[in-house]
Design a protein around this motif. Structure first.
Motif, short mmCIF file in Angstrom:
data_model
loop_
_atom_site.label_atom_id
_atom_site.label_comp_id
_atom_site.label_asym_id
_atom_site.label_seq_id
_atom_site.Cartn_x
_atom_site.Cartn_y
_atom_site.Cartn_z
N ASP A 11 0.84 -1.20 0.00
CA ASP A 11 0.00 0.00 0.00
C ASP A 11 0.88 1.25 0.00
O ASP A 11 2.03 1.22 -0.41
N VAL A 51 -6.26 1.02 6.04
CA VAL A 51 -6.32 -0.38 5.66
C VAL A 51 -5.86 -1.26 6.83
O VAL A 51 -6.52 -2.24 7.19
N SER A 99 -4.50 -3.44 -2.15
CA SER A 99 -5.54 -2.46 -2.45
C SER A 99 -5.38 -1.88 -3.85
O SER A 99 -6.17 -1.04 -4.25
N ALA A 127 -8.12 -6.00 -4.27
CA ALA A 127 -9.26 -5.18 -4.65
C ALA A 127 -9.20 -4.83 -6.13
O ALA A 127 -8.14 -4.55 -6.68
N SER A 190 -11.11 -1.16 -1.62
CA SER A 190 -9.89 -1.40 -0.84
C SER A 190 -10.18 -1.63 0.64
O SER A 190 -9.56 -2.50 1.26
N CYS A 193 -11.73 -4.98 1.00
CA CYS A 193 -10.67 -5.97 0.91
C CYS A 193 -9.97 -6.15 2.25
O CYS A 193 -9.75 -7.28 2.70
#
Length: 329
Positions: A11, A51, A99, A127, A190, A193
């Motif tokens: 990420d 996330v 993501s 994602a 995202s 996910c």
């Protein structure tokens, strides 16, 4: 249920200075320049931080390796993606949360690495692009569990599993999740996910199938609390928007402060359903509410507007007390 799983996250940069992260085991590997532009001030959070928070809210016992592959301009590349995947495979993580991806239908180099990960027992959950929603590598590869959304307000399920493409498909664009900046309802594949990764890592691969996961999510999603004059507990019952939600959506006159929960359950025996609306979360609050429910509430249903319980604690409530937790997930 399994714990102490290691989750690799590819990420943006994650600063992880918020007190929420202070008790978790998160290792950082940076493959790009530090993305200071992602965080404009101390009250905003990078994409990676939200996330990680969504994963940890579902499974606070996991460990995370965050590999930053997104640069200052919020861009990444195939090379960085491949490099990040190789690092996490070498680290022998249990799951990889992705993501992002490459906007194309197929890429052999990426597929080969995903197949290698699968052969080594590493589950990749990725994602799809929010706009194209069907043209993203590695999410569209069958060796990867893809997360996408097909908005359909007429469908009675919140998600379904496409076995041909190995995709978990959500039917609502919005997701009710734990977000660091206090915004509980968010859009985008995202964060969905990340939440799926948290759930999977908590359940463990021995208990997991795509159909089970889809069934679990659908069971948690509900609107059958409406128009039943349910006992409603809130941490802001005098708030104007809260009153509007209670009167127009829940349609109940039985409204209490969340601090009254234990006393209410102690003196009121014939209660089969309650609604908890707590919009400020801490793990300490979760444990306190869990203790009250475990002591005074059995074989009943708890509705929550926001996800104040992790998947681990939801399952514990069901296994030990036969308490079903349902949420606007």
């Amino acid at each position: 249920m399994m714990s102490n799983k290691v989750i690799g996250v590819l990420d943006t940069e994650g600063f992880l200075k918020d007190k929420f992260f202070s008790t978790f085991d998160i290792k950082k590997i940076n493959l790009v320049e530090e993305c200071e532009k992602i965080r404009e001030n101390e009250n905003t959070f990078s994409h990676a931080e939200n996330v990680c928070a969504a994963i940890l809210k579902e499974n606070p016992e996991c460990r995370i390796i965050l590999v930053s592959i997104v640069n200052k301009k919020m861009k990444s590349s195939k090379d960085k993606l491949l490099q990040g995947l190789k690092i996490l495979i070498a680290k022998k993580v249990d799951y990889i949360n992705l993501s992002l991806g490459i906007e194309k239908n197929y890429d052999k180099d990426i597929e080969n690495l995903c197949l290698e990960a699968k052969m080594k027992g590493i589950q990749i959950i990725a994602a799809y692009n929010n706009q194209t929603n069907n043209k993203t590598v590695p999410a569209c590869l069958t060796s990867v569990l893809g997360i996408r959304t097909i908005f359909n307000k007429d469908m009675n399920k919140k998600s379904f599993y496409d076995s041909k493409k190995n995709d978990l498909i959500f039917t609502c664009n919005y997701l009710n999740t734990f977000f660091l900046n206090g915004q509980p309802i968010v859009e985008g594949n995202s964060i969905k996910c990340a939440q799926v990764v948290g759930i999977l890592s908590a359940l463990g691969k021995e208990n997991y199938s795509q159909y089970y996961l889809q069934s679990y999510i659908n069971q948690c999603c509900t609107d059958d609390y409406m128009n039943c004059n349910i006992d409603f507990f809130s941490n802001r019952k005098e708030d104007i928007l809260q009153k509007k939600f209670i009167s127009e959506i829940v349609c109940t006159n039985n409204v209490y402060d969340i601090q009254e929960l234990e006393h209410f359950l102690t003196v009121t025996k014939k209660v089969y359903k309650i609604f908890l609306d707590v919009n400020e979360f801490s793990f300490r609050d979760e444990e306190k509410i869990l203790g009250i429910l475990s002591k005074h509430f059995q074989n009943k249903i708890v509705y929550v507007r926001y996800p104040i319980f992790s998947v681990i604690n939801r399952i514990k409530l069901w296994e030990k007390k036969r308490i079903v937790v349902k949420c606007l997930y």
